[in-house]
Design an enzyme around this catalytic site. Structure first.
Site, PDB file in Angstrom:
ATOM      1  N   ALA A 269       0.850  -1.188   0.000  1.00 39.26           N
ATOM      2  CA  ALA A 269       0.000   0.000   0.000  1.00 39.26           C
ATOM      3  C   ALA A 269       0.886   1.239   0.000  1.00 39.26           C
ATOM      4  O   ALA A 269       2.088   1.139   0.223  1.00 39.26           O
ATOM      5  CB  ALA A 269      -0.904   0.002   1.228  1.00 39.26           C
ATOM      6  N   MET A 270       0.268   2.395  -0.256  1.00 39.80           N
ATOM      7  CA  MET A 270       1.039   3.642  -0.292  1.00 39.80           C
ATOM      8  C   MET A 270       0.232   4.762   0.339  1.00 39.80           C
ATOM      9  O   MET A 270      -0.927   4.989  -0.015  1.00 39.80           O
ATOM     10  CB  MET A 270       1.396   3.975  -1.757  1.00 39.80           C
ATOM     11  CG  MET A 270       2.027   5.347  -1.929  1.00 39.80           C
ATOM     12  SD  MET A 270       3.619   5.483  -1.058  1.00 39.80           S
ATOM     13  CE  MET A 270       3.650   7.229  -0.679  1.00 39.80           C
ATOM     14  N   ASN A 272      -0.354   7.914   0.213  1.00 37.59           N
ATOM     15  CA  ASN A 272      -0.666   9.227  -0.351  1.00 37.59           C
ATOM     16  C   ASN A 272      -1.662   9.918   0.569  1.00 37.59           C
ATOM     17  O   ASN A 272      -2.667   9.319   0.946  1.00 37.59           O
ATOM     18  CB  ASN A 272      -1.286   9.062  -1.736  1.00 37.59           C
ATOM     19  CG  ASN A 272      -0.536   8.055  -2.579  1.00 37.59           C
ATOM     20  OD1 ASN A 272       0.634   8.228  -2.855  1.00 37.59           O
ATOM     21  ND2 ASN A 272      -1.209   6.968  -2.942  1.00 37.59           N
ATOM     22  N   HIS A 304      -1.361   0.876   9.392  1.00 37.15           N
ATOM     23  CA  HIS A 304      -0.019   1.395   9.091  1.00 37.15           C
ATOM     24  C   HIS A 304      -0.129   2.646   8.204  1.00 37.15           C
ATOM     25  O   HIS A 304       0.464   3.685   8.488  1.00 37.15           O
ATOM     26  CB  HIS A 304       0.788   0.284   8.388  1.00 37.15           C
ATOM     27  CG  HIS A 304       2.135   0.694   7.880  1.00 37.15           C
ATOM     28  ND1 HIS A 304       3.306   0.275   8.474  1.00 37.15           N
ATOM     29  CD2 HIS A 304       2.510   1.486   6.847  1.00 37.15           C
ATOM     30  CE1 HIS A 304       4.328   0.780   7.814  1.00 37.15           C
ATOM     31  NE2 HIS A 304       3.878   1.526   6.818  1.00 37.15           N
ATOM     32  N   GLU A 305      -0.920   2.537   7.145  1.00 41.62           N
ATOM     33  CA  GLU A 305      -1.015   3.661   6.209  1.00 41.62           C
ATOM     34  C   GLU A 305      -1.692   4.868   6.861  1.00 41.62           C
ATOM     35  O   GLU A 305      -1.311   6.008   6.629  1.00 41.62           O
ATOM     36  CB  GLU A 305      -1.786   3.247   4.944  1.00 41.62           C
ATOM     37  CG  GLU A 305      -1.195   2.055   4.196  1.00 41.62           C
ATOM     38  CD  GLU A 305       0.278   2.206   3.855  1.00 41.62           C
ATOM     39  OE1 GLU A 305       0.723   3.343   3.597  1.00 41.62           O
ATOM     40  OE2 GLU A 305       0.998   1.186   3.860  1.00 41.62           O
ATOM     41  N   GLU A 327       8.619   4.807   8.461  1.00 39.80           N
ATOM     42  CA  GLU A 327       8.169   3.418   8.352  1.00 39.80           C
ATOM     43  C   GLU A 327       8.098   2.702   9.694  1.00 39.80           C
ATOM     44  O   GLU A 327       7.182   1.937   9.949  1.00 39.80           O
ATOM     45  CB  GLU A 327       9.055   2.653   7.367  1.00 39.80           C
ATOM     46  CG  GLU A 327       8.940   3.155   5.931  1.00 39.80           C
ATOM     47  CD  GLU A 327       7.495   3.266   5.458  1.00 39.80           C
ATOM     48  OE1 GLU A 327       6.597   2.653   6.060  1.00 39.80           O
ATOM     49  OE2 GLU A 327       7.263   4.007   4.476  1.00 39.80           O
TER      50      GLU A 327
HETATM   51 ZN   LIG Z   1       4.744   2.729   5.373  1.00 40.09          ZN
END
Ligand SMILES: [Zn+2]
Length: 868
Positions: A269-270, A272, A304-305, A327
């Site tokens: 995932a990312m 944004n 997490h995201e 992270e």
């Molecule tokens: Zn991350």
């Protein structure tokens, strides 16, 4: 700080606001762009330099506030540094300007920058969508920009797209205007943020949505007709938002938060800002077809995201050397929030396996790297996305939280975020905030952990003296797996170790710390001479410290009994066998110590403990494959499960708890993999019934059934599994089957799967899992390696620019254990270098050397021990 001469942009010109218009063509797979950037020039210059990669620049103009227009007399590009230079005839005076650029680009198939993704709709028709993945350095593939995290700006975006498509970006849509067959979608301006967080997604998308109590619009987006699979994600993300708002003490700053499932996606995932993108199986849950573990993964990834929305997006690292701040924090914080939502998942016990032990494995190699690592170019930056940045850092945060206390830690984090909101920060800034909150010298303590590679192991000698005190002598030293190949550690390398000690003689833990090589600690307790068995000492209770511990024989024996009687909590039971396993793997203690301690677990009932222990047994079993000791070790492994086998079965029910499912699958997998005939025939029976009568397999045991069936399966089984995955509409099921198919023992079938892995029947992001999976199968390690070598050109084309995929791929031969293989691997990577994964290549070679030494030292010793 980065080295100045490697293409980093100068500081005297900075962007303030981007005004972007992009028109993608989903038939031709290209796009055109017009961009106006408000910039500030601080000193006279005749050149404007910014980042651009794979874009074709058509024209450029610079205009001053007073309307004066400058046109560059040359535009040049430096491919290596991904810099573009606009050179003007005369020097431009300091001041505010607008830089206008018109350009074209390609919607590539490499899952980076602005790329295309292909899928079949519910009627089987092939469709495309266009999406972005910019982290770390690929925004420059979609817009010419100042593509470094510290150049934060506001972004205004307009997309020109066909009428029937939807578009999503970081901010809500302000207006939609029809122009012929197309429409212009204009998004609200973003708050100030880094380029790598910009996102836009265009396609036939639909969503489900909900407004949270504080008024944030939460939406889950999928390709058409899949939106019902977003219900679980919608529930979880709404609950998480409440938790995060409260924990951080800062409300989520954007008006909406979108989560978008993308059919082709390189990472999980990312983050944004306001528009998080995911692989489908990282966001979507089918209430009837998804496993309990998928729910856990989905919740963990969303969490997490979402933690990144504050930590990373609101406050961003100044430069990529501090990537770990982003992270590690999101990993640790994500788990904390999930633990709050799902307390019965025992997330912190799982954390020990999935994060701390994962980090131990990588960071125990000489070819690891410090958490704070100098990086200069995209290839080096990409390599930072590893278990050190995610899991070691997360483990260290857990260690400090335990050291200073959860509430003080929270206050420090909240202060750090408030102080640096909409700005950039460094590791130092975090330590300052935590020091202020705790009154403790956090920087001094943590520098030894973030600036040095590796971690210590502690050798503890425990004696009960005649004054009824416990004397503990501790000595610290760097832990290296390559100790087994004769590598010596540097005695100057020391860590500031927060040291907690637990004995059953006291209700409270002894909390101290040491930063020297040796230390003596005395615990004033009343030793019970009448009950010598309760005089054990456990260092690092709860496994919150990032180090391993060895004890003298007597204490190991006392701990053995304490484990067997479950006098220690699951976290310690996970940790003790794992410490013994790694210490033996590195040759610091005999392998027989680990094998002996295994028998303390025969009455074990905790899922996480079994999971970790079985994974260690599997690793030894793998080493012994194709040796005379293979069968003996399998029998030993199966015998350890004698008791727990009776408590687990093949019949999951809907009332089963999450951890019961994990336990069942762990036990059945281990039994089946080690040749337990009952387990394997039952798996075949269930599969057969499914194929003939269509009787549904409970999703929680599907993976076990498929992989055990594959292990003994023939071409017919292969064809059945292949068809099942092909016909499945759920990415989770496809991945589950493909992963299981790497377990065939039949080499011809494995070869067939390898050939298919590069065909257009398999998504780019799933190819790597197949090749690496077969490399992890003792029957397939040779095949996978030969396949990688003979298809290197294609692998290099697809993944060569770096990232998770390449780093995993080059590790395919990690399980080799002979000198001939070592030579072959070294020679191949020497003539076929992969600069964006050179550290992973070195780690692979180091692992092979460790395997060779391990075989020489241990295989016979294990054989002798098992025979006795
Ligand atoms: Zn991350």
């Amino acid at each position: 700080m980065p080295n100045a001469n490697i293409g980093l942009l100068p500081n005297h010109i900075s962007p303030k606001k981007y005004d972007i218009t992009i028109e993608p063509d989903l038939n031709q797979f290209d796009f055109s762009g017009n961009i106006s950037i408000d910039i500030k020039i601080d000193r006279k210059t005749d050149t404007i330099r910014l980042n651009s990669s794979e874009l074709q620049i058509n024209s450029c103009q610079l205009s001053s506030k007073h309307g004066k227009v400058f046109t560059p007399n040359s535009i040049s590009e430096e491919k290596d540094s991904e810099n573009i230079f606009f050179k003007f005839e005369k020097e431009i005076s300091p001041g505010d300007y607008i830089l206008f650029i018109s350009y074209n680009g390609t919607l590539n198939d490499k899952l980076r920058g602005f790329y295309r993704s292909q899928y079949k709709d519910s009627k089987g028709k092939i469709k495309h969508l266009a999406t972005t993945q910019f982290e770390p350095t690929d925004a420059r593939k979609a817009i010419p920009c100042w593509d470094e995290p510290k150049f934060k700006s506001n972004f205004k975006l307009r997309l020109i797209i066909p009428q029937n498509l939807q578009a999503i970006s970081n901010m809500p849509i302000l207006s939609t205007t029809a122009i012929g067959e197309k429409k212009i979608i204009e998004f609200a301006e973003t708050p100030i943020m880094s380029t790598y967080l910009l996102a836009f997604i265009i396609g036939e998308l639909s969503c489900i949505e909900r407004s949270t109590p504080d008024g944030t619009l939460m939406r889950i987006w999928t390709t058409k007709d899949k939106e019902a699979l977003g219900e679980f994600a919608l529930d979880v993300s709404c609950n998480l938002l409440n938790y995060f708002n409260e924990y951080f003490g800062i409300p989520y700053p954007l008006p909406k938060l979108d989560h978008i499932a993308i059919p082709d996606f390189a990472a999980g995932a990312m983050e944004n800002w306001g528009a998080i993108t995911y692989r489908e199986n990282a966001l979507l849950v089918d209430p009837n077809k998804s496993s309990s573990m998928t729910k856990q993964n989905v919740a963990s990834i969303i969490s997490h995201e979402m933690a990144h929305m504050w930590f990373g997006d609101l406050v961003t690292m100044d430069w990529w050397n501090d990537l770990w701040l982003n992270e590690s924090f999101a990993s640790w914080m994500g788990d904390k929030a999930v633990d709050n939502l799902f307390p019965d998942w025992e997330i912190w016990n799982q954390f020990i396996t999935y994060d701390t032990h994962e980090a131990f494995n990588l960071d125990g190699l000489e070819n690891s790297h410090p958490i704070e690592q100098e990086v200069n170019n995209p290839g080096e930056i990409g390599q930072l996305f590893d278990a050190i940045s995610y899991s070691k850092g997360a483990s260290l945060l857990r260690m400090i939280e335990s050291f200073i206390g959860a509430e003080i830690f929270r206050a420090g984090i909240s202060n750090y975020l408030m102080k640096n909101a909409f700005g950039n920060a460094t590791t130092k800034d975090l330590w300052v905030a935590l020091s202020e909150a705790s009154g403790k010298p956090i920087s001094e303590i943590m520098d030894s952990w973030t600036n040095q590679t590796g971690y210590p192991w502690i050798n503890a000698n425990i004696e009960l003296d005649s004054n009824k005190k416990i004397n503990i002598e501790v000595r610290q030293q760097r832990f290296l797996f390559s100790n087994i190949v004769g590598k010596k550690t540097n005695s100057n390398q020391l860590w500031y170790i927060p040291l907690n000690i637990k004995t059953p003689l006291s209700s409270t833990e002894t909390r101290t710390s040491f930063d020297k090589e040796n230390e003596s600690i005395t615990i004033e307790k009343n030793i019970k001479e009448s009950e010598p068995e309760s005089n054990w000492v456990k260092i690092n209770p709860g496994q919150t410290g990032f180090f391993k511990v060895n004890y003298n024989d007597e204490n190991w024996q006392l701990l053995h009994k304490a484990i067997a009687q479950k006098l220690l909590p699951p976290a310690d039971r996970v940790g003790l066998q794992n410490d013994a396993f790694s210490l033996s793997k590195s040759g610091l203690i005999p392998i027989t110590r680990f094998l002996n301690i295994c028998s303390a677990y025969i009455e074990e009932t905790n899922a996480i403990v079994w999971q970790d222990l079985c994974s260690n047994l599997k690793s030894i079993g793998h080493q012994l494959s194709n040796t005379p000791y293979e069968k003996l070790f399998q029998t030993f492994t199966v015998s350890l499960l004698d008791s727990i086998k009776l408590k687990t079965n093949w019949d999951p029910t809907s009332s089963d708890k999450h951890l019961e499912m994990i336990l069942r699958v762990t036990v059945l997998n281990t039994l089946g993999e080690n040749g337990d005939p009952d387990t394997n025939s039952k798996a075949n029976e269930i599969f057969e019934e499914y194929c003939t009568t269509g009787k549904i397999i409970n999703p929680n045991i599907k993976s076990t059934v498929y992989s055990l069936v594959a292990k003994e399966g023939d071409q017919e089984v292969f064809d059945k599994l292949w068809t099942l995955q092909k016909d499945s509409e759920l990415e989770e099921e496809r991945v589950r089957i493909l992963r299981s198919m790497t377990c065939f023992s039949d080499k011809l079938l494995l070869q067939q799967l390898l050939e298919k892995s590069l065909s257009d029947e398999i998504r780019y992001h799933n190819t790597i899992g197949i090749v690496v999976g077969i490399g992890n199968n003792p029957s397939g390690e040779e095949l996978a390696w030969e396949f990688l070598k003979s298809n290197w050109e294609e692998f290099n084309r697809r993944y060569g620019e770096g990232g998770f995929s390449l780093m995993r791929l080059v590790g395919t031969p990690s399980n080799f254990k002979t000198a001939t293989h070592l030579e072959d691997v070294e020679a191949f990577y020497l003539s076929n270098p992969a600069p964006s994964a050179d550290r992973s290549i070195n780690q692979t070679i180091e692992n092979i050397k460790i395997n060779i030494a391990w075989m020489n030292n241990n295989s016979k010793a294990i054989g002798d021990w098992l025979s006795n």
